[in-house]
Design an enzyme around this catalytic site. Sequence first.
Site, PDB file in Angstrom:
ATOM      1  NE  ARG A   1      11.161-130.650 -41.580  1.00  0.00           N
ATOM      2  CZ  ARG A   1      10.920-129.967 -42.701  1.00  0.00           C
ATOM      3  NH1 ARG A   1       9.800-130.185 -43.365  1.00  0.00           N
ATOM      4  NH2 ARG A   1      11.779-129.098 -43.163  1.00  0.00           N
TER       5      ARG A   1
ATOM      6  NE  ARG B   1       6.226-131.549 -37.242  1.00  0.00           N
ATOM      7  CZ  ARG B   1       6.421-131.733 -38.524  1.00  0.00           C
ATOM      8  NH1 ARG B   1       6.916-130.753 -39.258  1.00  0.00           N
ATOM      9  NH2 ARG B   1       6.164-132.888 -39.089  1.00  0.00           N
TER      10      ARG B   1
HETATM   11  O1  CP3 Z   1      18.790-123.952 -36.524  1.00  0.00           O
HETATM   12  C1  CP3 Z   1      17.946-124.309 -35.669  1.00  0.00           C
HETATM   13  O2  CP3 Z   1      17.888-125.465 -35.206  1.00  0.00           O
HETATM   14  C2  CP3 Z   1      17.011-123.249 -35.108  1.00  0.00           C
HETATM   15  C3  CP3 Z   1      15.702-123.209 -35.639  1.00  0.00           C
HETATM   16  C4  CP3 Z   1      15.401-122.515 -36.939  1.00  0.00           C
HETATM   17  C5  CP3 Z   1      14.277-122.873 -37.724  1.00  0.00           C
HETATM   18  N1  CP3 Z   1      14.153-122.009 -38.749  1.00  0.00           N
HETATM   19  C6  CP3 Z   1      13.372-124.002 -37.420  1.00  0.00           C
HETATM   20  C7  CP3 Z   1      12.494-124.500 -38.478  1.00  0.00           C
HETATM   21  C8  CP3 Z   1      16.005-121.431 -37.585  1.00  0.00           C
HETATM   22  C9  CP3 Z   1      17.272-120.684 -37.220  1.00  0.00           C
HETATM   23  C10 CP3 Z   1      15.193-121.108 -38.715  1.00  0.00           C
HETATM   24  C11 CP3 Z   1      15.479-119.980 -39.608  1.00  0.00           C
HETATM   25  C12 CP3 Z   1      14.719-119.836 -40.859  1.00  0.00           C
HETATM   26  N2  CP3 Z   1      13.393-120.052 -41.063  1.00  0.00           N
HETATM   27  C13 CP3 Z   1      15.259-119.320 -42.054  1.00  0.00           C
HETATM   28  C14 CP3 Z   1      16.644-118.838 -42.229  1.00  0.00           C
HETATM   29  C15 CP3 Z   1      17.624-119.945 -42.270  1.00  0.00           C
HETATM   30  C16 CP3 Z   1      17.703-120.618 -43.566  1.00  0.00           C
HETATM   31  O3  CP3 Z   1      17.239-121.769 -43.661  1.00  0.00           O
HETATM   32  O4  CP3 Z   1      18.263-120.008 -44.483  1.00  0.00           O
HETATM   33  C17 CP3 Z   1      14.238-119.288 -43.014  1.00  0.00           C
HETATM   34  C18 CP3 Z   1      14.361-118.849 -44.442  1.00  0.00           C
HETATM   35  C19 CP3 Z   1      13.054-119.730 -42.371  1.00  0.00           C
HETATM   36  C20 CP3 Z   1      11.689-119.797 -42.960  1.00  0.00           C
HETATM   37  C21 CP3 Z   1      11.179-121.169 -42.932  1.00  0.00           C
HETATM   38  N3  CP3 Z   1      10.791-121.853 -41.790  1.00  0.00           N
HETATM   39  C22 CP3 Z   1      10.979-122.025 -44.025  1.00  0.00           C
HETATM   40  C23 CP3 Z   1      11.282-121.661 -45.475  1.00  0.00           C
HETATM   41  C24 CP3 Z   1      10.463-123.223 -43.510  1.00  0.00           C
HETATM   42  C25 CP3 Z   1      10.001-124.421 -44.280  1.00  0.00           C
HETATM   43  C26 CP3 Z   1      11.142-125.132 -44.870  1.00  0.00           C
HETATM   44  C27 CP3 Z   1      11.081-126.605 -44.613  1.00  0.00           C
HETATM   45  O5  CP3 Z   1      12.165-127.151 -44.421  1.00  0.00           O
HETATM   46  O6  CP3 Z   1       9.972-127.159 -44.613  1.00  0.00           O
HETATM   47  C28 CP3 Z   1      10.411-123.117 -42.113  1.00  0.00           C
HETATM   48  C29 CP3 Z   1       9.981-124.142 -41.162  1.00  0.00           C
HETATM   49  C30 CP3 Z   1      10.974-124.592 -40.125  1.00  0.00           C
HETATM   50  N4  CP3 Z   1      11.731-123.757 -39.351  1.00  0.00           N
HETATM   51  C31 CP3 Z   1      11.249-125.924 -39.749  1.00  0.00           C
HETATM   52  C32 CP3 Z   1      12.178-125.875 -38.695  1.00  0.00           C
HETATM   53  C33 CP3 Z   1      12.748-127.035 -37.900  1.00  0.00           C
HETATM   54  C34 CP3 Z   1      10.578-127.155 -40.296  1.00  0.00           C
HETATM   55  C35 CP3 Z   1       9.190-127.138 -39.797  1.00  0.00           C
HETATM   56  C36 CP3 Z   1       8.646-128.494 -39.483  1.00  0.00           C
HETATM   57  O7  CP3 Z   1       8.923-129.025 -38.382  1.00  0.00           O
HETATM   58  O8  CP3 Z   1       7.904-129.023 -40.326  1.00  0.00           O
END
Ligand code: CP3
Length: 363
Positions: A39, A48
């Site tokens: 983001r 998105r």
């Molecule tokens: O690193 C990268 O660019 C690859 C993409 C990636 C995402 N999530 C995209 C994402 C990777 C490797 C993840 C892993 C992930 N997802 C983890 C492990 C890594 C870490 O952060 O410790 C976890 C715990 C998740 C679960 C998850 N997905 C959460 C808790 C959330 C919401 C958190 C937030 O910031 O709002 C997501 C959503 C998510 N995954 C987003 C992205 C870019 C944001 C979603 C959006 O566009 O609104």
Amino acid sequence: MPASIGIPMTPLKNDRLLRALLHEPVDLTPVWMMRQAGRYLPEYRATRARAGDFMQLCKTPDLACEVTLQPLARFPLDAAILFSDILTVPDAMGLGLYFTEGEGPRFKHPVRTEADVRALGVPDPHQELGYVVEAVRVIRRELDGRVPLIGFSGSPWTLATYMVEGGSTKTFSRIKGLMFENPALIHQLLAVLAEAVTAYLNAQIQAGAQAVMLFDTWGGVLTTRDYQAFSLNYMRQIIQGLQREHEGRRVPVILFSKDGSEWLELMADSGCDALGLDWKIDIGEARARVGDRVALQGNMDPCVLYASPERIRREVQEILRSYGSGNGHVFNLGHGIHPEINPEHAAAFIDAVHSFSAPYHAG
Ligand code: CP3
């Protein structure tokens, strides 16, 4: 049919990441950022919006490819990471993943009882998760050998926390409550997840992922004993089950247990090639502890990116100096980049790693 049959892949033009993960010499320290497609980039927010929501973005391979490549168009990064999420696996197991604004991920059908665990099956990566495998193929084709592509999965323990809690948690009450009350049930859940993750990562490797990373975001909330039994043990099983060579090259495995610096020696014995480090440990100290057994990836505090480019450059120099000369360092943040970060500060970070690291690789 695996994508590698038929279409020969372009040779890699920049293989610094793969070399550093395997402790081989490089000219400069390779760098990428966790959540580099996210983001903080206006072009990500635009794609998105076009997709409708985050899950549709993940489930549309051409759009997942588009956002994967966005940070590479802006910055001279040394790796691409598949755009997806760790929660695709429980979603494919039928838990019904959805995201709510401000609350993060939620599951319609959390796993709470013995019957819930018994009902879980191992998803076929080419069916329920076929959109991820297809995204890997499309991204590899579009990358055309510019940089390697990293595939990933959550660790069984980290996936289990979301599946049992039904979403994010600060206290881990339900999962830990069950772990202490009915450890056999949690082990049963973790065993199914380990099988699912092994198949999922192998499918990513066969489709073209050139390195894979296990995100164990919540391993660090466990005691040392429970970390070994409930998290590390299953990651070790997964690593043992992975295809470690593809297209004539070794496929390195990176293990990242956030808040796990206490257990570096244990993690280094898991069979992985590299450890991801959060920002809390001094990277020179981590290197002294693991020696040449594994490479290290990390570990600038992502909040440094709120400060000025000058301050960012100084922090990069400190970390390079602490790691010292020689091989085995992949620069990264200690956790994902925050949504409010100015992309110009990310640019300053990446540029600093390349500009200041050459002397550490001379001779
Ligand atoms: O690193 C990268 O660019 C690859 C993409 C990636 C995402 N999530 C995209 C994402 C990777 C490797 C993840 C892993 C992930 N997802 C983890 C492990 C890594 C870490 O952060 O410790 C976890 C715990 C998740 C679960 C998850 N997905 C959460 C808790 C959330 C919401 C958190 C937030 O910031 O709002 C997501 C959503 C998510 N995954 C987003 C992205 C870019 C944001 C979603 C959006 O566009 O609104």
